[in-house]
Design an enzyme around this catalytic site. Structure first.
Site, PDB file in Angstrom:
ATOM      1  CE  LYS A   1     -65.558  87.567  52.464  1.00  0.00           C
ATOM      2  NZ  LYS A   1     -66.691  86.862  53.365  1.00  0.00           N
TER       3      LYS A   1
ATOM      4  N   GLY B   1     -69.384  87.872  48.798  1.00  0.00           N
ATOM      5  CA  GLY B   1     -70.790  87.766  47.848  1.00  0.00           C
ATOM      6  C   GLY B   1     -70.575  87.884  46.415  1.00  0.00           C
TER       7      GLY B   1
ATOM      8  CE  LYS C   1     -72.478  81.154  44.989  1.00  0.00           C
ATOM      9  NZ  LYS C   1     -72.621  80.650  46.422  1.00  0.00           N
TER      10      LYS C   1
ATOM     11  CD  GLU D   1     -69.041  80.770  48.269  1.00  0.00           C
ATOM     12  OE1 GLU D   1     -68.091  81.702  48.014  1.00  0.00           O
ATOM     13  OE2 GLU D   1     -70.253  81.101  48.427  1.00  0.00           O
TER      14      GLU D   1
ATOM     15  CG  ASN E   1     -70.445  82.816  51.975  1.00  0.00           C
ATOM     16  OD1 ASN E   1     -69.856  83.948  52.263  1.00  0.00           O
ATOM     17  ND2 ASN E   1     -70.607  82.241  50.862  1.00  0.00           N
TER      18      ASN E   1
ATOM     19  NE  ARG F   1     -74.898  84.930  52.702  1.00  0.00           N
ATOM     20  CZ  ARG F   1     -73.835  85.182  52.010  1.00  0.00           C
ATOM     21  NH1 ARG F   1     -72.729  85.720  52.747  1.00  0.00           N
ATOM     22  NH2 ARG F   1     -73.709  84.622  50.887  1.00  0.00           N
TER      23      ARG F   1
ATOM     24  NE  ARG G   1     -78.809  82.696  43.362  1.00  0.00           N
ATOM     25  CZ  ARG G   1     -78.030  83.333  44.154  1.00  0.00           C
ATOM     26  NH1 ARG G   1     -78.080  84.550  44.210  1.00  0.00           N
ATOM     27  NH2 ARG G   1     -77.076  82.701  44.845  1.00  0.00           N
TER      28      ARG G   1
END
Lengths: 474, 177
Positions: free
Chosen positions: A116, A164, A237, A275, A290, A292, A338
């Site tokens: 990061k 994450g 999230k 982000e 990120n 992925r 979710r």
């Protein structure tokens, strides 16, 4: 296009990747641990290889076992999904050394962006605005104190190797900084094996806005608009939507174009997400990138009509992007919820168990990504995500009504099993959220107020702990 | 993976019996003596041994074996002979409840012997003691010894030399001692 892809993941994302492969005529092989022998992906995959016992360390995080499995089935490529080894540069390199195409960016790009701290430096050089704070890791507590004094409290101490939502501590007053600094370094060492941390301004009342990009191996790239993921609990999230609401079109375009510029400058290839935090004045600050596919990718797919996993496969196979920025239209609003197998009334404790009833919603513009099925045993070994319910509608109000309707239909029951659906309904009912005037503090606000006694159960007592305490505890 | 990858030289069927000269190992000497007797006994007995029980205090020596009647070893169906033509995958051999199964500790390639051309670790009929190495599973050039947790007699070897195997796949079936 690849003849055969090995899916190195589990749960709903393994199924997602499997479906994309099927649609492209690609043969599928999936790895699985002993705990996942009965999983949906294993049942549907052309081939499946048992690679280890339940613990992730010996299965889904076991690079050697995964590469062995790929060799055994003769796969040309490996799709890592999200989590697990999806952002592990070493794994990407091991794949390359063994003649396997890793579906994601090159190892050196992944290493640069996964750190990061180095990602911030790279993006800063590409002209992306960062939250005030240290660009380089802060080596001593004294240096941390100095940086924090310069940028003003509250600050957040973040692990350079984290991500994450993990490895970060918010600090509200100078007195708390030394302990938070030491604790974050220790946790980072233990969890990531790398104790470097950096300090940046913590933006309260900000919104989490992210940009989906697709970049091919030939220097082309497009963005597919924004998502807002401000509804988070402990940086995880819960509800995501596309596009980010209540921001001017100019701001949205600027954020998206800036993000794409940053991704291309870093040599990123594949499907990625940048982000940002956006403050009340619509100023935005880069947080992390990120490398992925993300959990919440369905909402972007629903407003653009683009299948992001298909695109990942095409890009990894070396095909130039066929999408042109001017062809990408963002249409309507998509919102996803979710559904985790957790009890919101017991601090979201996981509640594994067998699903005796499992009837997901259907109907217009309603999409459910899940590996669940009636009789499925939700085990204790992995994360608690069971399903993602996403809906589309021409406007946000209707999309939220539609999502409420869908969640009300979702019938999940089993001995001891609970889901986060009741809490999600509270969010969807919240006046601030409905007006898109919410920010990242929403969930904490809801958790510190009494839940309405809508169920036969006794009402939940108000939670007395302060926001600061919750945020600074890991 | 190169075919010529070296494998560690593992003992093929080591059964060293201490000679009991270590004065501090009175127990060792007793155990050694017991083991020697057991092996002699098993070798002398007619028919497959089902169980051997040894004890030192008040000296016990118990042997159980199948006599007359049904043959003891006809419990695990063998793999179809290679001369047969089959398009379907060979069925997983049945696992009788009283057999101990030695399983692959990792996913990889199974080898029956320590090195190409060397004698296999075990053959059908061998008596295996707990902890004895019965094979190797190789993954990413790392050799992993497969050890029998419990002892017993080898009734079947369920994977071929050089065969890719999954985690937990049955490799060697043992009849518990």
């Amino acid at each position: 296009m690849f003849e055969k892809v090995l899916i190195a993941n589990r749960g709903e994302i393994a199924l997602r990747v499997l479906r994309a492969c099927r649609e492209l005529g690609v043969r599928t092989a999936v790895v699985y641990s002993a705990a996942d022998a009965d999983s949906a992906a294993v049942r549907l995959s052309d081939e499946a290889v048992r690679i280890g016992p339940a613990p992730s360390r010996r299965s889904y995080l076991n690079a050697a076992a995964i590469v062995e499995a790929a060799r055994q089935v003769g796969a040309q490529a490996v799709h890592p999904g999200y989590g697990f080894l999806s952002e592990d540069a070493d794994f990407a390199e091991i794949c390359a050394e063994n003649g396997l195409t890793f579906i994601g960016p090159r190892p050196e790009v992944m290493a640069a962006l996964g750190d990061k701290s180095s990602a911030r430096a790279l993006m800063s050089r590409a002209g992306l605005p960062l939250p005030a704070g240290s660009v380089e890791p802060v080596p001593t507590v004294d240096a941390a104190v100095e940086v924090a004094a310069g940028i003003g409290y509250p600050v957040i101490v973040k692990a350079a190797a984290g991500g994450g939502g993990r490895g970060m501590t918010v600090v509200w007053t100078p007195a708390d900084l030394p302990r938070a600094y030491a604790k974050t370094r220790a946790t980072a060492q233990k969890v990531f094996g790398d104790d470097r941390v950096y300090v940046e301004r913590y933006l309260t009342d900000a919104r989490h806005v992210e940009v989906q990009v697709l970049c091919d191996a030939h220097g082309n790239g497009v963005h597919l608009g924004t998502r807002d993921c401000s509804v988070q609990r402990r940086h995880q999230k819960l509800i995501e939507e596309a596009p980010a609401p209540a921001l001017s079109a100019a701001t949205l375009d600027t954020i998206a174009e800036t993000a794409l510029r940053g991704a291309l400058a870093a040599g990123f290839t594949g499907a990625g997400t940048l982000e940002f935090l956006v403050d009340a004045k619509e100023r935005f600050h880069f947080l992390e990138i990120n490398c992925r596919i993300q959990v919440e990718h369905p909402v972007t797919e629903m407003i653009t009509g683009v299948d992001l996993v298909h695109e990942q496969l095409h890009i990894a196979a070396g095909t130039p992007l066929r999408l042109r920025q001017e062809e990408i239209r963002l249409h309507g609003v998509a919102v996803e919820c979710r559904v985790n197998v957790e009890d919101p009334e017991r601090d979201f404790a996981p509640t594994p168990g067998r699903l005796e009833r499992f009837v997901p919603p259907g109907g217009p513009f309603t999409r459910v990504d899940t590996h669940g099925y009636p009789g499925y045993l939700v085990g204790p070994h992995y994360d608690s995500l069971l399903a993602k319910v996403a809906v589309w509608a021409p406007d946000r109000e209707l999309a939220l009504n539609r999502l409420e309707r869908a969640l009300d239909e979702f019938d999940v029951a089993g001995p001891g099993v609970r889901t986060t659906i009741p809490f999600a309904r509270r969010v969807l009912d919240d006046a601030e959220f409905r007006k898109a005037r919410h920010h990242t503090g929403l969930v904490d606000r809801l958790l510190t107020t009494t839940a309405p006694a809508a169920t036969p159960d006794p009402p939940v007592a108000a939670r007395p702990s302060t926001t600061a305490e919750r945020l600074t505890s890991d | 993976m190169t075919a010529g990858a070296a494998r560690p030289r593992a003992a093929a069927n080591a059964e060293t019996v201490p000679d009991g000269t270590d004065p501090a190992a009175g127990t060792d000497a007793v155990l050694a003596g017991l083991r020697r007797h057991a092996r002699q006994l098993v070798a002398e007995l007619a028919g497959p041994v089902r169980r051997v029980r040894l004890r030192s205090g008040e000296t016990v020596l118990e042997v159980e074996w199948h006599g007359g009647g049904a043959p003891a070893e006809a419990v695990v169906p063998q793999r179809p002979a290679p001369v047969e033509q089959f398009t379907a995958e060979p069925a997983e051999p049945a696992e009788p409840a009283d057999h101990a199964m030695v399983r692959a500790p990792i996913v990889g390639t199974f080898y029956r012997s320590p090195e190409p051309g060397a004698a296999p670790f075990v053959a059908v009929g061998d008596l295996v003691r707990p902890g004895q190495v019965v094979g190797i599973v190789e993954a990413m050039k790392l050799m992993n010894e497969v050890a029998a947790e419990r002892g017993g007699r080898v009734v079947a070897v369920l994977a071929d030399d050089g065969q890719p195997v999954e985690y937990d796949q049955p490799l060697v079936a043992l009849e518990p001692a």
